[in-house]
Design a protein around this motif. Structure first.
Motif, PDB file in Angstrom:
ATOM      1  N   ALA A  74      -0.166   8.100   0.469  1.00  0.00           N
ATOM      2  CA  ALA A  74       0.035   7.821   1.900  1.00  0.00           C
ATOM      3  C   ALA A  74       1.233   8.587   2.454  1.00  0.00           C
ATOM      4  O   ALA A  74       1.222   9.008   3.618  1.00  0.00           O
ATOM      5  N   LEU A  79      -4.872   9.030   3.112  1.00  0.00           N
ATOM      6  CA  LEU A  79      -5.091   7.589   3.126  1.00  0.00           C
ATOM      7  C   LEU A  79      -6.311   7.239   2.286  1.00  0.00           C
ATOM      8  O   LEU A  79      -7.396   7.778   2.487  1.00  0.00           O
ATOM      9  N   VAL A  80      -6.087   6.374   1.312  1.00  0.00           N
ATOM     10  CA  VAL A  80      -7.179   5.990   0.409  1.00  0.00           C
ATOM     11  C   VAL A  80      -7.589   4.561   0.746  1.00  0.00           C
ATOM     12  O   VAL A  80      -6.765   3.664   0.721  1.00  0.00           O
ATOM     13  N   LYS A  81      -8.854   4.392   1.082  1.00  0.00           N
ATOM     14  CA  LYS A  81      -9.348   3.030   1.348  1.00  0.00           C
ATOM     15  C   LYS A  81     -10.230   2.607   0.181  1.00  0.00           C
ATOM     16  O   LYS A  81     -10.938   3.426  -0.394  1.00  0.00           O
ATOM     17  N   GLY A  82     -10.167   1.340  -0.145  1.00  0.00           N
ATOM     18  CA  GLY A  82     -11.050   0.790  -1.182  1.00  0.00           C
ATOM     19  C   GLY A  82     -10.742   1.315  -2.564  1.00  0.00           C
ATOM     20  O   GLY A  82     -11.653   1.489  -3.385  1.00  0.00           O
TER      21      GLY A  82
END
Ligand code: FAD
Ligand code: NAI
Length: 466
Positions: A74, A79-82
């Motif tokens: 980040a 941005l890494v989701k999940g």
């Protein structure tokens, strides 16, 4: 009876390299190794390949990727989701890396015409080795049987609750609470892997000082960084009892202030050093001299029995794969009539935590104790442009040079890629280099290696970027 110029017992980094070098030098060479993969096939490469250097570095890389994705991407605007962990895939990848290395050594044996025997080798006489139902005649024998983990009295390894390196590398679930006894290299590396993957890790260390083998300045910095990462390390403890329940381990111990304490964990790693392995070798058949469990050798790896040599973890010196390899090569060359030399003063040490810790030569405390006059120079990675670009500015490089001659006596690094950076210091020391020599070399910009040059310049108080 098959007969060979050299029979090597043990196919770890000491043994397999010795066999290859002997074959390169025109000697007929055989290597015997008993390790088996899960499918029963040979698993060449020893502790290093199967349950040591290689699988630990695979898991260190995978767990670091997870940590980076979860906590540091980040900062780069990624941005890494999940984000999720698939430990099964991670372990499978590790196994694949191990297998590639096992097969790589088998290929090298074929390529170099080393004859491989799968099974346990034991002495029949000083020139005959039994493996399975065969007896091999050997003009020279190299013992390279390695080491096993040291167990804590009263806490035998079951590899389910109380884990050696083997169990610590093979967990199929991340334990909620992980205890580690011994804040040495395995404790720090495996503790880091499982902390990054979500375990609450507590390491209990008997010695009062943390990482006493490293230079004090580096150990201090490491303690600060590891504490910030959430690795709990208690030093100066005395373990009094370890007991297991259905799915838990209780460790009772005396803390450094004398208070009786208890640590309850789901899994416990015991990493308190290793013991030389001569199991089943039948060394008594040839009257091999042993001392404190180690095979006694001279500086050239000759044992007390003529034409029998020993290398690696089974003899004195640091238990490191590259030390074993150097000795294996040197023993093969001596057998072939050459005069090689292993320089114990330039064997690097690397701890593959994040940041990595690496050093070569003497620490400041060793030089003080020996009464050697020295000067030092340090440079922090926070002042290095590449480290800033990487977003990895923790740590420093420290040079120690002779006060009179400026010869490099030791180089100590904690920081990004320390394990790679140390190679320059090793090369410089091998060539008898001075701190000024390193300061005069052009280093690429921006690179982490500039921190090496700056620390060398700092010995003469002429660092440029701080
Ligand atoms: P080993 O690698 O132990 O090999 C000995 C071989 O001999 C084994 O395959 C064994 O099965 C076989 N054998 C034993 N007796 C017999 C017999 N009688 N007949 C036939 N075969 C026999 N070192 C590093 O430099 N870098 C690292 O990053 C690193 N990480 C490590 C991580 C862990 C978790 C551990 C446990 C160790 C690590 N080490 C590391 C240390 C390194 O693994 C050892 O120093 C190295 O493997 C020693 O090599 P060796 O050839 O002496 O013995
Ligand atoms: P180690 O010697 O590095 O550390 C053992 C630690 O346990 C020491 O700090 C010691 O003081 C402590 N200890 C001993 N008895 C204790 C007790 N009863 N209670 C609490 N603490 C105790 O040994 P480790 O970590 O088991 O590793 C074994 C070998 O494997 C090392 O010699 C090392 O050379 C090699 N290795 C090398 C690696 C590398 O090069 N990156 C990685 C992992 C292992």
């Amino acid at each position: 009876m098959k007969s060979f110029d050299v029979v090597v017992i043990g196919g770890g980094p000491g043994g397999y390299v010795a066999a290859i070098r002997a074959a390169q030098l025109g000697l007929s060479a055989a290597c015997i190794d008993e390790a088996k993969a899960v499918d029963g096939k040979p698993a060449l490469g020893g502790t290093c390949t199967n349950v040591g250097c290689i699988p630990s570095k695979a898991l260190l890389q995978s767990s670091e990727n997870y940590e980076q994705a979860g906590h540091h991407f980040a900062d780069h605007g990624v941005l890494v989701k999940g984000l999720a962990l698939d430990l099964g895939v991670m372990q499978k990848r590790k196994e694949k890396v191990v297998k590639q290395n096992n097969e790589g050594i088998a290929y090298l044996f074929k390529k170099n015409k080393v004859t491989f025997f799968h099974g346990r080798g034991s002495f029949k006489s000083a020139s005959e080795i039994v493996v399975g139902d065969e007896t091999l005649a050997a003009k020279n024998i190299i013992i390279a049987t390695g080491s096993n983990p040291r167990a804590l009295p009263g806490a035998d390894f079951d590899e389910k609750l109380i884990l050696s390196n083997t169990g610590a590398l093979a967990l199929t679930e991340v334990p909620k609470r992980l205890g580690v006894i011994g804040a040495g290299i395995i404790g720090l590396e495996m503790g880091s892997v499982w902390r990054r993957l979500g375990a609450d890790v507590t390491i209990l260390e008997a010695l009062p000082a943390f990482l006493g083998v490293a230079d004090e300045a580096i150990a201090k910095e490491a303690a600060k960084i590891f504490a910030k990462q959430g690795l709990k390390i208690e030093t100066g403890v005395a373990i009094t009892k370890v007991s297991t329940a259905k799915n838990a381990v209780k460790i009772e111990y005396k803390a450094s202030d004398g208070a009786a304490k208890t640590l309850d964990v789901d899994r416990l790693i015991v990493s308190i050093g290793r013991v030389a392995n001569t199991n089943g070798l039948h060394a008594e058949a040839i009257g091999l001299k042993m001392e404190r469990g180690l095979v006694v050798v001279d500086g050239d790896c000759r044992t007390s029995v003529p034409n029998v040599w020993a290398v690696g973890d089974v003899v004195r010196g640091p238990m490191l794969a590259h030390k074993a390899e150097e000795e294996g090569v040197a023993a093969a060359e001596r057998i072939a009539g050459q005069k090689p030399h292993v320089n114990f003063n330039t064997i690097p040490s690397v701890i593959y935590t994040a940041p990595e810790i690496a050093w070569v030569g003497q620490t400041e405390q060793q030089l003080k104790a020996a009464g050697v006059a020295y000067k030092t120079g340090s440079f922090p990675f926070s002042a290095n442009a590449r480290a800033r670009a990487l977003g990895d500015t923790s740590g420093l490089v420290k040079f120690i040079a002779d006060a009179a001659t400026d010869a490099i006596l030791g180089v100590h690094i904690i920081g990004p890629m320390a394990g790679e950076l140390i190679a320059e210091a090793v090369a410089a020391m091998e060539f008898g280099g001075s701190a000024e020599d390193i300061g005069m070399i052009c280093h690429a910009h921006p690179s982490l290696s500039e921190a090496i040059k700056e620390a060398a310049l700092a010995v003469d108080k002429r660092a440029l970027n701080i």
